[in-house]
Write an enzyme that holds these catalytic residues in place. Structure first.
Site, PDB file in Angstrom:
ATOM      1  CB  SER A 215      -1.712  29.720  18.054  1.00 30.35           C
ATOM      2  OG  SER A 215      -3.024  29.183  18.160  1.00 30.35           O
TER       3      SER A 215
ATOM      4  CB  SER B 208      -3.498  26.186  18.885  1.00 28.89           C
ATOM      5  OG  SER B 208      -2.603  26.424  17.840  1.00 28.89           O
TER       6      SER B 208
ATOM      7  CE  LYS C 211      -5.682  31.288  19.677  1.00 31.54           C
ATOM      8  NZ  LYS C 211      -5.484  29.890  19.214  1.00 31.54           N
TER       9      LYS C 211
END
Ligand SMILES: [Mg+2]
Ligand SMILES: [Zn+2]
Lengths: 493, 485, 95
Positions: free
Chosen positions: A157, A181, A78
């Protein structure tokens, strides 16, 4: 079977038996990433670095020096983990061009475990969002869709990470979970997402959103894969004062295939009005499956559950408003010139932050400001105590909780955007465990009536990830979720 | 001694509280592993944490906690076993994180007391609190015409902020308080007190009120004063300014002011004028500090003797005067020197020599006691020569002068120059007789009852013996001979 | 309405973040929506409840006083928007 449809454990075994090399495995994933650019799952791909790491992994293996379960395995990272020498943006305009001169502890741990980063995955800006629509680099598409011509959100997210794993662009992704997330996008994309206990993974080098909640974890295709990948991510890090010195067990060894006598709690407060009947059905099916595997079902109550989400929306923005103060155009990233210092600050931050991030900075600044602190921030930290107390009370009686992960399935990109509170409801089932720092895991529970994946969530007490994997593995086998994203068939990824 | 400012209609009292920022003596910064050393090239002592790179986290330096507790104990303060770091949020380019990690609601040290002696009067000044916090970097405004340059070497260095109660009543008291704090911390080794290098700075909160009243009026805060004299001067100017405002019917603004030492005045700092809202909240990157009573007791046991206790001992056990004792304890280096010197020697003689002879000599060369060319052991040998009557006090002064530039032992100097005291009374007798014969006028004045002349005559004898005669014997012999003659 | 356009301006100023005039009323509306929803916390009795200080209830780990960070000026300044190789640079500040 293509190399991209493997699991981590499958690839690990086949690399070991010499069926293919890491270089072959990586090459096939790199070309798949190329083919699937329209998902927008990656902000930056790093094929050269990946190939170099793969060759080194192969050379190690040839010498009989394998580093562990992740050696030679392609993963996404990420874009909120700082990676030395590789652009790191947190999907924000304000980090334009930022190349960290350091490596985050979690990505560094994975690298020293031999894992091969193939790129930095897209996400909501500064991890603020539940649909991956707030990225400066554009929204991410969910590889799951229907025949209505509308693209679905992957959740957020960690939407880029979840979409990448679900579409076979990598075998796993290192992501982060603040209020859901990892778990919510796992649910939307039909994969496994796991958030360990707060303090298991170091936060050093991970762009901070909300310091008391942020926790790294893996997104993978199976529960076993999550246990293998988590093993490589965790460590006690003296550079993070909130990193836990607790003993790290062997997570994969916890997968015993037996949960007889395990006490599974069903919290009544999770049965909320916003939840669709099909989610209720899925949840009941999960209960039945665990029961048939020998678990004992116990009804429990977590009375402050409904307050977790509003509490979260005070604490997380408050911490974020302070954590994001360092993005001021002085030392790195975007600078927009101004007539004087304050003008430079305001122009840089006005242009550098997107709408949702600004909204949360505004809320956070407001709830901490003079005259409002007690009513909002202090109140929220007290309610948080009650939420933690709720969990402490029931973990005397049960080993694990079973709940849905999300109140509905993935929605089309562009919907639910006018009312921020409607968007926040996405995280209603994931936020309570975050508030208490508890480990939890989402796994595919089935498909909605329309044909989109829905997740089930397991929660255990702090530092009991082993029970999570043990129980998750059983549930996964019982459910036997064998569907794959339509996108994979269409594009052949 | 009371200090009042006379206004047009009445006398005014000044009310002062000081916030002192003292740099903690430590090798590395409060939350990072960068060096705290003074004088390095710009931005060479900056870690990724100090420059607030994304994802960087603070880890507390254990020595800084110890030093804060040590200082708290030295200020007779309550040590809080539970304390919390909070973030003080504001934007400034020398504050990279956008917040200062400080302590707010729960500081590590609570209330305490600093005792001052102001011309014989004992004044107890209340300490409100002491907390740990990070220093900011340095903004350089005068190197580039269009830009401000930022050096982060200081950013993150540990500071102790020591906040006094508004108990100070004159510029001199404020100065004495600063000196006392500095002395205590230097005794403790917790702050080097070097004001030129910025290790000790102070903000002064100043207000005035009519002598007869007791309510607090609006105060002005004078920021960042970096010398004791400037503290006194700034307060004196500011108090007078406020009295003038009230006298002319105006009101004092609550504001931040700057002391301009060149002009000797304070002026409003416009850049700091806008209302602040620091949005303090507990730093989620750090857990609270929890100390054990054993930890605190251990530090308490290791405390050195501090100036007040030392002074009591100098007066009580050594028989020094209050005034001499006060001077000797005022600086750790002076006290150390004196204590080295007085071991096995007459304390009064030792005190006299340090305060009068040594200080005068040091002053002449603009030196400090710690770089005195004559160390305590050598001065001690000289005093031994006085005590065993080998030389007179007067000769000793000239030997000290020689010792200043020579590495030679005082014994050797005395020997070489033949400066030994005349102990042969016959030799003194003849010197006395010679003086009596040559100064008949003065002798008759003495006989008429003018005792003062005796001292002058003694001086004459000393002159002829080049100071080698013992003044006391000369005195006796002179008196005897004149009284009988 | 807890938050009007003036309050939006004030908070934005505190956060050093330019908000376009045209966005102010929309932002005010959204912030009020969020705050109204948050207000449900008023129902919770927290009279005798202590606020959370940490979720993990560990003790604060302390590091030794060691200087292990040597000069890394180049690293620290590498991402600076200015090309000055010794300092960070900002528009002139008047004190
Ligand atoms: Mg202050
Ligand atoms: Zn301060």
């Amino acid at each position: 079977m293509t190399l991209t449809s493997l699991t981590i454990s499958g690839a690990r075994d086949k690399l070991q038996s010499g069926e293919f090399s890491s270089e072959e495995l990586i090459k096939e994933h790199i070309s798949t990433v190329e083919k699937c650019k329209n998902l927008n799952a990656f902000i930056t791909s790093t094929p050269e670095i990946a190939l170099d790491l793969a060759r080194k992994s192969d050379a190690r293996r040839a010498r009989g020096e394998t580093l562990g379960g992740m050696d030679g395995i392609p993963i996404g990272i990420k874009d909120l983990f700082c990676t030395e020498g590789v652009l790191t943006t947190a999907a924000s305009h304000i980090l334009d061009g930022f190349i960290p001169p350091y490596e985050s502890t979690v990505s560094g741990n994975l690298r020293s475990g031999g894992a091969v980063m193939i790129g930095k995955t897209n996400m909501d800006e500064f991890a603020m969002g539940s649909a991956n629509i707030t990225s400066h680099y554009g929204p991410v598409k969910n590889p799951w869709y229907l025949n209505d011509g509308k693209d679905r959100v992957p959740g957020g997210s960690s939407g880029g990470s979840a979409s990448a794993v679900a579409a076979n662009l990598c075998l796993g992704a290192a992501a982060s979970d603040t209020g859901g997330s990892i778990r919510q996008p796992a649910s939307f994309c039909g994969i496994v997402g796991m958030k360990p206990t707060y303090g298991r993974c170091s936060r050093w080098g991970m762009v901070a959103f909300s310091s008391s909640l942020d926790q790294a974890g893996p997104l993978t295709k199976t529960v076993r894969d999550a246990s293998i990948m988590l093993q490589s991510m965790v460590s006690h890090d003296p550079k993070d004062s909130t990193s836990s010195p607790e003993v790290i067990p062997n997570f994969e060894a916890a997968i015993t295939g037996d949960i007889r006598g395990l006490k599974v709690g069903i919290p009544e407060e999770y049965r909320i009005s916003e939840m669709s009947p099909e989610i209720d059905k899925l949840w009941s099916k999960g209960v039945e499956l665990l029961k048939s595997a020998g678990a004992e079902i116990v009804d429990v109550s977590l009375p402050h559950t409904k307050y977790a989400l509003p509490t979260y929306y005070i604490i997380a923005p408050a911490e974020a408003s302070s954590n994001l103060a360092r993005y001021d155009g002085v030392r790195y990233g975007l600078r927009v010139d101004g007539s004087d210092l304050n003008d430079m600050y305001e122009a840089t931050r006005g242009e550098g932050f997107g709408k949702e991030v600004k909204r949360r900075i505004m809320i956070g600044t407001y709830v901490l400001s003079a005259g409002y602190y007690d009513a909002y921030y202090l109140k929220a930290q007290k309610v948080r105590s009650l939420i933690i107390q709720d969990f402490n009370d029931i973990f005397d009686r049960v080993d694990v909780l079973l709940t849905p992960t999300t109140p509905f399935a993935a929605f089309p990109i562009g919907e639910k955007m006018d009312d921020p509170v409607q968007m926040y409801i996405n995280d209603i089932f994931t936020v309570p465990a975050s508030m208490a720092g508890l480990p939890s895991l989402s796994l595919p529970g089935g498909l909605s009536d329309e044909g989109l994946p829905l997740g089930l969530q397991l929660i255990t007490k702090a530092f009991d990830e082993e029970t999570l994997f043990q129980c998750g593995d059983i549930l996964e086998k019982q459910i036997n979720f064998s569907h794959q994203a339509p996108y994979i068939e269409e594009i052949g990824s | 001694m009371s200090y009042f400012i006379s206004g047009e209609k009445e006398d005014w009292e000044v009310v002062i509280g000081l916030e002192v920022h003292a740099q903690v003596v430590s090798d590395s910064k409060l939350f990072s592993d960068a060096s705290t050393e003074f004088g390095a090239k710009p931005n060479t002592q900056v870690s990724l944490v100090d420059s607030a790179m994304p994802g960087m986290l603070p880890v507390i330096n254990k020595v800084c906690i110890k030093q804060a507790v040590r200082t708290g104990l030295g200020l007779n303060s309550k040590i809080n076993l539970h304390s919390v770091f909070e973030r003080k949020n504001y934007f400034y380019p020398d504050l990279p994180q956008g917040y200062q990690i400080s302590q707010y609601l729960q500081p590590i040290v609570g209330e305490g007391i600093v005792t001052l002696e102001m011309s014989g009067e004992i004044r107890e000044i209340g300490v409100e609190r002491l907390h740990l916090e990070q220093d900011a970097g340095k903004s350089i405004h005068d190197q580039d015409p269009r830009n401000t340059l930022i050096d982060l070497n200081r950013a993150g260095v540990a500071l102790m902020e020591i906040v006094s109660k508004p108990d100070l009543r004159s510029p001199q008291e404020a100065g004495a308080y600063m000196r006392k704090l500095r002395a205590i911390m230097r005794y403790l080794g917790t702050c080097d007190g070097n004001m030129e290098e910025g290790s000790l700075r102070c903000d002064a909160n100043v207000s005035v009120r009519p002598k007869s009243t007791s309510e607090l009026r609006t105060r002005a805060e004078i920021k960042n004063i970096n010398s004791v004299r400037f503290v006194e001067d700034a307060i004196e100017y500011e108090a007078k300014r406020q009295v003038d405002i009230y006298d002319s019917g105006g009101t004092v603004n609550q504001e931040t002011r700057l002391y301009d030492s060149d002009k000797g005045e304070t002026r409003s700092m416009r850049s700091k004028e806008e209302a602040h809202d620091y949005r303090y909240f507990p730093d989620p990157d750090l857990l609270p500090i929890d100390l054990s009573t054993e930890f605190v007791d251990e530090i308490r046991k290791g405390l050195p003797e501090l100036p007040d206790a030392k002074k009591l001992r100098f007066v009580g056990e050594m028989g020094l005067s209050e005034g001499d004792a006060e001077i000797l304890v005022s600086e750790k280096e002076i006290a150390d020197y004196f204590e080295d010197l007085s071991v096995g020697r007459d304390p009064k003689l030792s005190a006299n020599w340090v305060i009068h002879e040594l200080f005068a000599r040091l002053k002449k060369d603009d030196l400090n006691i710690d770089n005195s060319p004559v160390k305590a052991d050598r001065l001690g040998s000289l005093l031994d020569l006085i005590e065993d009557k080998t030389i007179t006090n007067q000769i000793a002064t000239s030997v000290l002068e020689t010792m200043w530039t020579s590495a030679e032992d005082p014994v050797a100097i005395v020997e070489k120059k033949g400066l030994q005291q005349i102990t042969d009374t016959g030799q003194i007798d003849s010197a006395v007789e010679k003086v009596i014969l040559e100064n008949t006028d003065q002798v008759s004045q003495y006989k008429d009852g003018n005792e003062k002349v005796l001292g002058w005559l003694v001086g004459q004898v000393m002159k002829t013996t080049q100071g080698k005669a013992d003044a006391k014997s000369v005195n006796e012999i002179l008196r005897k001979k004149m009284d009988s003659g | 309405m807890a938050i009007d356009k003036a309050k939006v301006k004030e908070i934005a100023k505190l956060a050093r973040m330019k908000v376009a005039d045209k966005d102010e009323s929309e932002l005010a509306t959204e912030l009020n929506q969020i705050l109204d929803w948050i207000e449900q916390l008023d129902e919770v009795d927290t009279k005798n409840v202590l606020p959370v200080t940490s979720v993990t209830s560990e003790i604060l780990s302390q590091r030794d006083d060691k200087v292990t960070n040597l000069d890394q000026k180049d690293k620290v300044l590498a991402n600076s928007p200015s090309d000055n190789s010794d300092f960070y640079v900002v528009p002139k500040v008047v004190e």
